[in-house]
Scaffold this motif. Sequence first.
Motif, mmCIF file in Angstrom:
data_model
loop_
_atom_site.group_PDB
_atom_site.id
_atom_site.type_symbol
_atom_site.label_atom_id
_atom_site.label_comp_id
_atom_site.label_asym_id
_atom_site.label_seq_id
_atom_site.Cartn_x
_atom_site.Cartn_y
_atom_site.Cartn_z
ATOM 1 N N LYS A 1 0.826 -1.207 0.000
ATOM 2 C CA LYS A 1 0.000 0.000 0.000
ATOM 3 C C LYS A 1 0.866 1.266 0.000
ATOM 4 C CE LYS A 1 -3.489 -1.076 2.716
ATOM 5 N NZ LYS A 1 -4.166 -0.960 4.012
ATOM 6 N N LEU B 1 -3.848 6.633 5.696
ATOM 7 C CA LEU B 1 -3.836 5.174 5.524
ATOM 8 C C LEU B 1 -2.424 4.591 5.492
ATOM 9 C CD1 LEU B 1 -5.778 2.779 5.194
ATOM 10 C CD2 LEU B 1 -5.804 3.205 2.746
ATOM 11 N N ARG C 1 -0.376 8.943 12.492
ATOM 12 C CA ARG C 1 -1.802 8.574 12.515
ATOM 13 C C ARG C 1 -2.508 9.196 13.718
ATOM 14 N NH1 ARG C 1 -5.511 4.999 11.069
ATOM 15 N NH2 ARG C 1 -4.310 4.432 9.238
ATOM 16 N N ARG D 1 -5.642 10.726 11.778
ATOM 17 C CA ARG D 1 -6.951 10.047 11.861
ATOM 18 C C ARG D 1 -8.002 10.975 12.493
ATOM 19 N NH1 ARG D 1 -10.201 5.522 10.117
ATOM 20 N NH2 ARG D 1 -12.020 5.860 11.381
ATOM 21 N N ASN E 1 -9.121 13.529 9.981
ATOM 22 C CA ASN E 1 -10.078 12.997 9.001
ATOM 23 C C ASN E 1 -11.468 12.859 9.620
ATOM 24 O OD1 ASN E 1 -9.093 11.917 6.164
ATOM 25 N ND2 ASN E 1 -7.355 11.803 7.546
ATOM 26 N N HIS F 1 -6.641 11.580 -0.927
ATOM 27 C CA HIS F 1 -7.326 10.312 -0.646
ATOM 28 C C HIS F 1 -8.833 10.463 -0.836
ATOM 29 C CE1 HIS F 1 -7.673 6.266 1.291
ATOM 30 N NE2 HIS F 1 -8.896 6.706 1.425
ATOM 31 N N ALA G 1 -10.885 8.239 -3.422
ATOM 32 C CA ALA G 1 -11.823 7.246 -2.879
ATOM 33 C C ALA G 1 -13.239 7.460 -3.399
ATOM 34 C CB ALA G 1 -11.797 7.296 -1.359
ATOM 35 N N THR H 1 -15.332 -2.762 -3.979
ATOM 36 C CA THR H 1 -14.397 -1.880 -4.683
ATOM 37 C C THR H 1 -13.013 -1.905 -4.033
ATOM 38 O OG1 THR H 1 -15.279 -0.048 -3.385
ATOM 39 C CG2 THR H 1 -16.188 -0.329 -5.590
ATOM 40 N N ARG I 1 -2.776 -5.877 5.551
ATOM 41 C CA ARG I 1 -2.111 -5.474 6.787
ATOM 42 C C ARG I 1 -0.706 -6.087 6.810
ATOM 43 N NH1 ARG I 1 -5.680 -2.493 6.836
ATOM 44 N NH2 ARG I 1 -7.333 -2.173 8.365
ATOM 45 N N PRO J 1 -17.008 -3.912 3.370
ATOM 46 C CA PRO J 1 -16.822 -2.998 2.245
ATOM 47 C C PRO J 1 -16.103 -1.715 2.656
ATOM 48 C CG PRO J 1 -19.153 -3.087 2.879
ATOM 49 C CD PRO J 1 -18.437 -4.198 3.615
ATOM 50 N N SER K 1 -14.149 -1.697 5.460
ATOM 51 C CA SER K 1 -13.226 -2.201 6.474
ATOM 52 C C SER K 1 -13.920 -2.203 7.838
ATOM 53 C CB SER K 1 -11.937 -1.374 6.468
ATOM 54 O OG SER K 1 -10.942 -1.982 7.272
ATOM 55 N N CYS L 1 -13.248 2.957 7.263
ATOM 56 C CA CYS L 1 -13.376 4.155 6.418
ATOM 57 C C CYS L 1 -14.143 5.271 7.127
ATOM 58 C CB CYS L 1 -14.104 3.770 5.134
ATOM 59 S SG CYS L 1 -14.403 5.196 4.063
HETATM 60 C C1 HEM Z 1 -17.400 3.410 -2.078
HETATM 61 C C2 HEM Z 1 -16.513 4.254 -1.573
HETATM 62 C C3 HEM Z 1 -15.523 3.878 -0.527
HETATM 63 C C4 HEM Z 1 -15.176 2.653 -0.049
HETATM 64 C C5 HEM Z 1 -15.728 1.286 -0.460
HETATM 65 C C6 HEM Z 1 -14.162 2.850 0.962
HETATM 66 C C7 HEM Z 1 -13.546 1.841 1.653
HETATM 67 C C8 HEM Z 1 -12.493 2.041 2.524
HETATM 68 C C9 HEM Z 1 -11.761 0.992 3.154
HETATM 69 C C10 HEM Z 1 -12.021 -0.489 2.936
HETATM 70 C C11 HEM Z 1 -10.814 1.572 3.917
HETATM 71 C C12 HEM Z 1 -9.814 0.895 4.823
HETATM 72 C C13 HEM Z 1 -8.728 0.237 4.115
HETATM 73 C C14 HEM Z 1 -7.964 -0.601 5.070
HETATM 74 O O1 HEM Z 1 -8.504 -1.062 6.105
HETATM 75 O O2 HEM Z 1 -6.804 -0.867 4.771
HETATM 76 C C15 HEM Z 1 -10.952 2.986 3.766
HETATM 77 C C16 HEM Z 1 -10.146 3.922 4.394
HETATM 78 C C17 HEM Z 1 -10.329 5.268 4.279
HETATM 79 N N1 HEM Z 1 -11.309 5.923 3.593
HETATM 80 FE FE1 HEM Z 1 -12.710 5.077 2.465
HETATM 81 N N2 HEM Z 1 -13.932 4.197 1.073
HETATM 82 C C18 HEM Z 1 -14.737 4.850 0.193
HETATM 83 C C19 HEM Z 1 -14.798 6.205 -0.016
HETATM 84 C C20 HEM Z 1 -14.181 7.144 0.784
HETATM 85 C C21 HEM Z 1 -14.356 8.558 0.657
HETATM 86 C C22 HEM Z 1 -15.229 9.231 -0.380
HETATM 87 C C23 HEM Z 1 -13.560 9.139 1.597
HETATM 88 C C24 HEM Z 1 -13.401 10.593 1.917
HETATM 89 C C25 HEM Z 1 -14.203 11.538 1.500
HETATM 90 C C26 HEM Z 1 -12.876 8.079 2.294
HETATM 91 C C27 HEM Z 1 -11.957 8.258 3.292
HETATM 92 C C28 HEM Z 1 -11.153 7.260 3.792
HETATM 93 C C29 HEM Z 1 -9.995 7.501 4.629
HETATM 94 C C30 HEM Z 1 -9.465 8.841 5.080
HETATM 95 C C31 HEM Z 1 -9.472 6.235 4.920
HETATM 96 C C32 HEM Z 1 -8.230 5.941 5.747
HETATM 97 C C33 HEM Z 1 -8.626 5.635 7.168
HETATM 98 C C34 HEM Z 1 -7.446 5.349 8.065
HETATM 99 O O3 HEM Z 1 -6.364 5.035 7.566
HETATM 100 O O4 HEM Z 1 -7.630 5.445 9.276
HETATM 101 N N3 HEM Z 1 -13.292 6.888 1.767
HETATM 102 N N4 HEM Z 1 -11.988 3.260 2.916
#
Ligand code: HEM
Length: 450
Positions: free
Chosen positions: A101, A114, A121, A125, A128, A255, A259, A313, A319, A376, A378, A384
């Motif tokens: 990653k 991430l 973080r 975090r 965010n 990000h 995303a 998606t 990890r 989906p 996490s 997320c």
């Molecule tokens: C269908 C749309 C989305 C899906 C399916 C999705 C899914 C995910 C997943 C699975 C993770 C965690 C990945 C991991 O555990 O390694 C994640 C992290 C994150 N997502 Fe989303 N996401 C989406 C859209 C968005 C959007 C639009 C934003 C912001 C506007 C966003 C912000 C974030 C952020 C900031 C993280 C990092 C969290 C961290 O590291 O603590 N995501 N997302």
Amino acid sequence: MTSTPVDLNPADAARVATAVLAPLVAQGAIIRRPRATAWAERHQTDRTARKVLAGLRARHDGAPLVLRIGPRRLVVVTEPGDVQRLLEGSPEPFTPANREKIGALRHFQPDGVLISTTTDRRYRRPFNETVLRPEMPVHDDGAAFTDAVRRGAAAMARRLHDSGGLDASTFTDTWWEIVLQVVLGPAARADRELVDVLDALRRDANWSWFHPRDDRLRAELGRRIESYVAVPEPGTLAAAAHAAGPVTAPGQVPHWLFAFDAAGAATLRALAVVAARPEVRARVLAEVAPGVEPALLPYARACVLESLRLWPTTLVVLRDSTGPTTWGERTLPGGTGFAVVSEFFHRDPDRLDHADGFAPEAWLDGRNNADWGLVPFSGGPVSCPGRNVVLLVTSHLLAHLAAHDLRVERGRYLASDPLPATMNHFGLRFGLRVGGSAPTVEGPERRSSA
Ligand code: HEM
């Protein structure tokens, strides 16, 4: 069930590498490659991958599967309890900032939470969360976001009625206008160049460490984002970010933009099912009524969640262990990689009656939320934070578009269960049903504005 990881023999390791991991890498982890995605649909690669993992889970009694990829040891888990351990144990001892990653995301968001160290973080975090408000089903700026959606939906409706059709590429053009307005404001809406720069960097990111970083292009992306964040327009994520910390903001915005691409794909696939199933469309429209602005639309949200369950998606959640970890009778060294293959857990017939069916109800009655295999967005401390913003924006867009009596090409594959294992969203194309109710462009906007 056995919790001690088992080393796969070379033949089985090769099957996992070629049937499970290779199709995911080929399609592109960071930006989908249209030709590879079409190929994946033709071969229904997700079905084969699920079969391989189900066979190995049965043979090894649910033990985590260890394979070697060059110098790297990767553990593929097959039981929800192991998913829970990994996700609840993030970011320590299972860091989301894993090797692959970091290799990918450093191309366009080296400061993104991430892939941050545990120290960074600690402030990134919360930053965010302050902006995205994961605890709120409807964000404080929800009305501004759904206004952006209403505008975009009207533009899509015009294209649909003028040309008689809406394909994935037309949808995507307008989708980016919505995203740019929600994240950066109306002044950014037409900034296609920003999206082009981001896409170019994401294409590099698909190659992870195998592609050199383009610092000039990354600086260009940073400049464009900063110009909007520095003088933010109210009712945008940029404004919330500016208020939360102007120094931290520019590093996190890439990000968010990236995303949102996945959210567009999920909406398109949900729309395809809505168009193919009159009873689903009727329920989406039934919850749209004048009232509090912006409405929660639980069923439309559940349809998007169901699209993400059926066609995840985030293809794989990764990890790396930050130190030695004991699993059953074995201790794995720090730096071991762990993989949760979403398609396998999301459609597991051993756990889910509705594995291959379209069942939004399972998100509404809590069944799916209680299942650690359904991730989906996490789960645990790294889940997320954008989930509720995504569901707000996508559910409203789905409701607006459902107001049109759409026909989806190849809809018979989607009209009943089981649903195809792999769906190429780039190939989706919608038309208007002949003789069906075709509301005026203004009609659905008013109806679904609640
Ligand atoms: C269908 C749309 C989305 C899906 C399916 C999705 C899914 C995910 C997943 C699975 C993770 C965690 C990945 C991991 O555990 O390694 C994640 C992290 C994150 N997502 Fe989303 N996401 C989406 C859209 C968005 C959007 C639009 C934003 C912001 C506007 C966003 C912000 C974030 C952020 C900031 C993280 C990092 C969290 C961290 O590291 O603590 N995501 N997302």
